[in-house]
Design an enzyme around this catalytic site. Structure first.
Site, PDB file in Angstrom:
ATOM      1  N   ASP A  33       0.941  -1.259   0.506  1.00 28.32           N
ATOM      2  CA  ASP A  33      -0.071  -0.023   0.279  1.00 28.32           C
ATOM      3  C   ASP A  33       0.748   1.612  -0.231  1.00 28.32           C
ATOM      4  OD1 ASP A  33      -2.714   1.557   0.047  1.00 28.32           O
ATOM      5  OD2 ASP A  33      -2.339   1.538   2.098  1.00 28.32           O
ATOM      6  N   SER A  34       0.124   2.039   0.006  1.00 26.13           N
ATOM      7  CA  SER A  34       0.892   3.837  -0.183  1.00 26.13           C
ATOM      8  C   SER A  34       1.650   4.044   1.940  1.00 26.13           C
ATOM      9  CB  SER A  34      -0.208   4.759  -0.048  1.00 26.13           C
ATOM     10  OG  SER A  34      -0.818   4.682   0.524  1.00 26.13           O
ATOM     11  N   CYS A  96      -4.354  -1.759  -1.362  1.00 26.33           N
ATOM     12  CA  CYS A  96      -4.885  -0.577  -2.069  1.00 26.33           C
ATOM     13  C   CYS A  96      -5.463  -0.395  -2.920  1.00 26.33           C
ATOM     14  CB  CYS A  96      -3.312   0.282  -2.892  1.00 26.33           C
ATOM     15  SG  CYS A  96      -3.559   1.669  -3.408  1.00 26.33           S
ATOM     16  N   GLU A 175      -2.669   8.950   8.518  1.00 25.28           N
ATOM     17  CA  GLU A 175      -1.432   8.026   8.789  1.00 25.28           C
ATOM     18  C   GLU A 175      -0.902   9.747   9.818  1.00 25.28           C
ATOM     19  OE1 GLU A 175       1.145   6.863   6.735  1.00 25.28           O
ATOM     20  OE2 GLU A 175      -0.603   5.674   5.560  1.00 25.28           O
ATOM     21  N   CYS A 207     -11.255   2.166  -0.125  1.00 27.59           N
ATOM     22  CA  CYS A 207      -9.346   2.858  -0.109  1.00 27.59           C
ATOM     23  C   CYS A 207      -9.367   2.117   1.717  1.00 27.59           C
ATOM     24  CB  CYS A 207      -9.476   4.687   0.400  1.00 27.59           C
ATOM     25  SG  CYS A 207      -7.951   4.222   1.273  1.00 27.59           S
ATOM     26  N   HIS A 209      -7.334   2.805   3.393  1.00 24.55           N
ATOM     27  CA  HIS A 209      -7.200   3.448   5.225  1.00 24.55           C
ATOM     28  C   HIS A 209      -8.125   3.609   5.899  1.00 24.55           C
ATOM     29  CE1 HIS A 209      -3.221   4.743   3.457  1.00 24.55           C
ATOM     30  NE2 HIS A 209      -2.826   5.208   4.505  1.00 24.55           N
TER      31      HIS A 209
HETATM   32  N1  DGL Z   1      -4.502   2.950   0.960  1.00 22.31           N
HETATM   33  C1  DGL Z   1      -4.667   3.676  -0.414  1.00 22.31           C
HETATM   34  C2  DGL Z   1      -6.129   2.987  -1.617  1.00 22.31           C
HETATM   35  O1  DGL Z   1      -6.590   1.893  -0.917  1.00 22.31           O
HETATM   36  C3  DGL Z   1      -3.827   4.530  -1.228  1.00 22.31           C
HETATM   37  C4  DGL Z   1      -4.367   5.343  -0.214  1.00 22.31           C
HETATM   38  C5  DGL Z   1      -3.327   7.091  -0.639  1.00 22.31           C
HETATM   39  O2  DGL Z   1      -2.854   6.793  -0.977  1.00 22.31           O
HETATM   40  O3  DGL Z   1      -4.028   7.793  -1.219  1.00 22.31           O
HETATM   41  O4  DGL Z   1      -6.314   3.775  -2.522  1.00 22.31           O
END
Ligand code: DGL
Length: 289
Positions: A33-34, A96, A175, A207, A209
Site C-alpha cells: 500500500d502507500s 490498495c 497516517e 480505500c 486506510h
Molecule cells: N490506501 C490506498 C487505497 O486503498 C491509498 C491511499 C492513498 O495513498 O491515497 O487507495
C-alpha cells in the site's frame, strides 16, 4: 478464475539475470500500500491465514497515491511488484484500492504470480450486503474517478444505484493516527452526507486506510448501513487460490512479518502498531526508484 498454479516460476529479470525461483507453501505473501492503509488488509490475512509469512511494503515516500495520475500509479506498481517478487512472494495482494482500480487492469498479466485486487471482492460483498441496491462507495479521488467500483457493481447488479465520493482528507488524518479526532469526525460527516441523502444501505470502504476509521464512519451512518471492507472477501479469494495451487502454509510454526517502507520507519512503526493493535518492529527503509 484460477491461473498460474505452477509452483515453479521464472522470476522477473533482476540485474540482467533471470533466476529460477521455487515458490513453496513456506514462501511469503506480498502485501503493499502507500502507507498504513494496507495494515487493515494485513489484519484480515492474520485472521484468515494465520500461518502465512508476510512481506509488507508501505510506499510512504510517495503517499498519497489518491491524488496521482493513472500513469504514475501504474509506474509505482511496476516498481513495487518486482521488489516483492525478489523477496520471494508467492502471491501478491494489492492492499490498495487505488492500485486495484487503476494499475491492476493494466499490469495483472505481467508477473508470474497471482495478484489479488480489491475491486471485484468489494463490489461482490456490497451487492450481497445491500437489500435496496443503493450502494455507497468512499475511496480516493483517483479510485472514484476511475469508475472501477461503480462499473463492477453495475456489472454484478444492473439495477444498482451507486453513489461514490472521493475523500482526500482521510488518508493524511489516518497516517497521523488521528482516527478518533474531532477533525476526523467532522470531515467524515461532510463526506458521508450526500451518500446518506441518497439512501444507501451498504457502504464500500474503497480505500484500505478507511477501515481504520470504521468506528467513526459507522457512528455517523448508523446501524442501517452495512460497512463493507473489501479485504474480507479478497482474503477469502487468496485462501482459495493458495489451496488450489497447493501453496497454502498449513503448519503453525513461528512465522514472520517483514515490513519495508520507502519513508520514515519510526512514524510507520508508531502509527502502524497502534492501528494494527500489534507491535510492528524491525521495519527496513528501502528505495524503489
Ligand atoms: N490506501 C490506498 C487505497 O486503498 C491509498 C491511499 C492513498 O495513498 O491515497 O487507495
Amino acid at each position: 478464475m484460477i491461473r498460474k498454479v505452477s509452483t515453479e516460476r521464472t522470476a522477473t529479470k533482476i540485474g540482467g539475470t533471470t533466476k529460477k525461483e521455487k515458490v513453496t507453501p513456506a514462501s511469503p505473501i506480498g502485501i503493499f500500500d502507500s502507507g498504513v492503509g494496507g495494515l487493515s488488509v494485513l489484519a484480515e490475512v492474520m485472521r484468515q491465514l494465520p500461518h502465512e509469512d508476510v512481506i509488507y511494503l508501505g510506499d510512504t515516500a510517495r503517499i498519497p497515491y489518491g491524488s496521482r495520475t493513472p500513469q504514475e500509479i501504474v509506474k509505482i506498481n511496476r516498481e513495487i511488484i518486482p521488489f516483492l517478487l525478489k523477496q520471494g512472494a508467492k502471491l501478491i495482494i494489492m492492499a490498495c484500492g487505488t492500485s486495484s482500480a487503476i494499475a491492476y487492469p493494466v499490469i495483472k498479466d505481467e508477473y508470474p504470480v497471482e495478484i489479488i485486487n480489491l475491486i471485484e471482492p468489494g463490489s461482490q460483498a456490497a451487492v450481497t450486503a445491500s437489500r435496496s441496491g443503493k450502494i455507497g462507495v468512499i475511496a480516493t479521488s483517483a479510485t472514484v474517478n476511475s469508475q472501477a467500483f461503480q462499473d463492477k457493481i453495475r456489472e454484478l447488479k444492473k439495477e444498482a444505484v451507486v453513489s461514490a465520493v472521493g475523500c482526500p482528507l482521510f488518508v493524511p488524518l489516518i497516517e497521523r493516527g488521528l482516527v478518533d479526532s474531532d477533525e476526523a469526525k467532522q470531515v467524515a460527516k461532510d463526506y458521508l452526507k450526500p451518500l446518506l441523502e441518497n439512501g444507501i444501505d451498504a457502504l464500500i470502504l474503497g480505500c484500505t486506510h478507511y477501515p481504520h476509521l470504521a468506528k467513526t464512519i459507522q457512528s455517523i451512518v448508523g446501524p442501517g448501513v452495512k460497512l463493507v471492507d473489501p479485504a474480507e472477501e479478497a482474503v477469502k479469494q487468496t485462501r482459495k487460490l493458495l489451496e488450489t495451487s497447493g501453496t497454502i502454509r498449513k503448519e503453525s510454526g513461528p512465522h514472520k512479518y517483514n515490513f519495508f517502507v520507502t519513508g520514515s520507519t519510526i512514524q510507520f512503526q508508531d502509527i502502524g502498531s497502534r492501528l494494527l493493535g500489534k507491535p510492528i518492529v524491525g521495519t527496513k527503509q528501502i528505495s524503489l526508484t
